[in-house]
Motif scaffolding. Structure first.
Motif, PDB file in Angstrom:
ATOM      1  N   LYS A  20      -2.160   3.190   1.548  1.00  0.00           N
ATOM      2  CA  LYS A  20      -2.406   3.295   0.107  1.00  0.00           C
ATOM      3  C   LYS A  20      -1.437   4.324  -0.459  1.00  0.00           C
ATOM      4  O   LYS A  20      -0.946   5.196   0.251  1.00  0.00           O
ATOM      5  CB  LYS A  20      -3.841   3.744  -0.186  1.00  0.00           C
ATOM      6  N   SER A  21      -1.186   4.234  -1.741  1.00  0.00           N
ATOM      7  CA  SER A  21      -0.280   5.152  -2.412  1.00  0.00           C
ATOM      8  C   SER A  21      -1.020   5.884  -3.525  1.00  0.00           C
ATOM      9  O   SER A  21      -2.042   5.415  -4.023  1.00  0.00           O
ATOM     10  CB  SER A  21       0.910   4.386  -2.994  1.00  0.00           C
ATOM     11  N   ARG A  22      -0.466   7.023  -3.893  1.00  0.00           N
ATOM     12  CA  ARG A  22      -1.053   7.803  -4.977  1.00  0.00           C
ATOM     13  C   ARG A  22       0.037   8.631  -5.644  1.00  0.00           C
ATOM     14  O   ARG A  22       0.842   9.267  -4.969  1.00  0.00           O
ATOM     15  CB  ARG A  22      -2.142   8.709  -4.420  1.00  0.00           C
ATOM     16  N   PHE A  35       5.211  10.301  -5.541  1.00  0.00           N
ATOM     17  CA  PHE A  35       4.053   9.618  -4.970  1.00  0.00           C
ATOM     18  C   PHE A  35       4.031   9.823  -3.467  1.00  0.00           C
ATOM     19  O   PHE A  35       5.032  10.190  -2.849  1.00  0.00           O
ATOM     20  CB  PHE A  35       4.024   8.130  -5.340  1.00  0.00           C
ATOM     21  N   VAL A  37       2.469   8.118   0.278  1.00  0.00           N
ATOM     22  CA  VAL A  37       1.918   6.965   0.983  1.00  0.00           C
ATOM     23  C   VAL A  37       1.469   7.435   2.352  1.00  0.00           C
ATOM     24  O   VAL A  37       2.207   8.151   3.034  1.00  0.00           O
ATOM     25  CB  VAL A  37       2.958   5.830   1.150  1.00  0.00           C
ATOM     26  N   ASN A  48       9.258   9.416  -7.809  1.00  0.00           N
ATOM     27  CA  ASN A  48       8.909   8.209  -8.545  1.00  0.00           C
ATOM     28  C   ASN A  48      10.117   7.784  -9.378  1.00  0.00           C
ATOM     29  O   ASN A  48      10.123   7.883 -10.599  1.00  0.00           O
ATOM     30  CB  ASN A  48       7.692   8.491  -9.429  1.00  0.00           C
ATOM     31  N   ASP A  63      -1.043   4.648  -9.578  1.00  0.00           N
ATOM     32  CA  ASP A  63      -1.207   4.786  -8.129  1.00  0.00           C
ATOM     33  C   ASP A  63      -0.892   3.522  -7.329  1.00  0.00           C
ATOM     34  O   ASP A  63      -1.230   3.436  -6.156  1.00  0.00           O
ATOM     35  CB  ASP A  63      -2.614   5.284  -7.776  1.00  0.00           C
ATOM     36  N   PHE A  65       2.084   1.740  -5.842  1.00  0.00           N
ATOM     37  CA  PHE A  65       3.501   1.774  -5.504  1.00  0.00           C
ATOM     38  C   PHE A  65       3.837   0.812  -4.371  1.00  0.00           C
ATOM     39  O   PHE A  65       4.983   0.737  -3.952  1.00  0.00           O
ATOM     40  CB  PHE A  65       3.909   3.196  -5.091  1.00  0.00           C
ATOM     41  N   LEU A  66       2.844   0.102  -3.849  1.00  0.00           N
ATOM     42  CA  LEU A  66       3.059  -0.771  -2.697  1.00  0.00           C
ATOM     43  C   LEU A  66       2.971  -2.240  -3.091  1.00  0.00           C
ATOM     44  O   LEU A  66       2.341  -2.594  -4.092  1.00  0.00           O
ATOM     45  CB  LEU A  66       2.031  -0.468  -1.604  1.00  0.00           C
ATOM     46  N   ARG A  70       0.882  -4.376   1.305  1.00  0.00           N
ATOM     47  CA  ARG A  70       0.873  -2.943   1.629  1.00  0.00           C
ATOM     48  C   ARG A  70       1.768  -2.620   2.833  1.00  0.00           C
ATOM     49  O   ARG A  70       1.493  -1.738   3.619  1.00  0.00           O
ATOM     50  CB  ARG A  70      -0.545  -2.431   1.853  1.00  0.00           C
ATOM     51  N   ILE A  73       7.005  -0.182  -0.077  1.00  0.00           N
ATOM     52  CA  ILE A  73       6.975   0.372  -1.418  1.00  0.00           C
ATOM     53  C   ILE A  73       7.703  -0.653  -2.298  1.00  0.00           C
ATOM     54  O   ILE A  73       8.725  -1.212  -1.889  1.00  0.00           O
ATOM     55  CB  ILE A  73       7.713   1.724  -1.455  1.00  0.00           C
ATOM     56  N   ILE A  84       8.391   2.173   3.937  1.00  0.00           N
ATOM     57  CA  ILE A  84       7.518   3.306   3.618  1.00  0.00           C
ATOM     58  C   ILE A  84       7.997   4.585   4.292  1.00  0.00           C
ATOM     59  O   ILE A  84       8.053   5.639   3.670  1.00  0.00           O
ATOM     60  CB  ILE A  84       6.052   2.993   4.009  1.00  0.00           C
TER      61      ILE A  84
END
Length: 131
Positions: A20-22, A35, A37, A48, A63, A65-66, A70, A73, A84
């Motif tokens: 997951k990305s944030r 961001f 991952v 970013n 959030d 970015f994938l 998954r 990116i 990633i």
């Protein structure tokens, strides 16, 4: 705004789910300028900014970015795919180029930016705009 050290953690490590990305805004600029991952127990930090699209922001929504699987990116502007772990473009108009890494470290169960962090200005913005 000049580069500076970020003393506060971005988040707790256990808040980042696998694959997951944030996004984060470490300098309170009003937008996510980087961001993170999580992949295979490691965390990977990236600016970013797509290397092809005028260094524009990459998330297609907050959030995200994938790609759908998954596995990569993905730039929301034109669909380029990046590894990633390395940030290298593997599909799209920026083949062979890389995302700009953000060094991270894990301390006491939290994720921190390691070293100086610069403002997230787009490449074509002048130096006078950052004052």
């Amino acid at each position: 705004m000049k580069p500076r050290y970020i003393c506060d953690p971005l988040c707790k490590l256990d808040e980042l789910e696998e694959r997951k990305s944030r996004g984060f805004d470490p300098l309170d600029e009003g937008k996510d300028t980087m961001f993170v991952v999580r992949l295979g127990g490691s965390v990977h930090g990236w600016r970013n900014a797509c290397p092809h699209y005028d260094y524009g922001r990459m998330a297609w929504k907050k959030d995200e970015f994938l790609d759908a699987e998954r596995k990569h990116i993905m730039c929301g502007a034109h669909g380029a795919l990046f590894e990633i772990a390395s940030g290298r473009c593997v599909l799209g108009p920026c083949m062979g180029q890389k995302l700009t890494p953000v060094p991270l470290e894990i301390r006491n169960g939290a994720v921190y930016v390691s070293g100086l962090y610069a403002p997230g200005l787009r490449k074509n913005q002048s130096q006078s705009e950052e004052r």
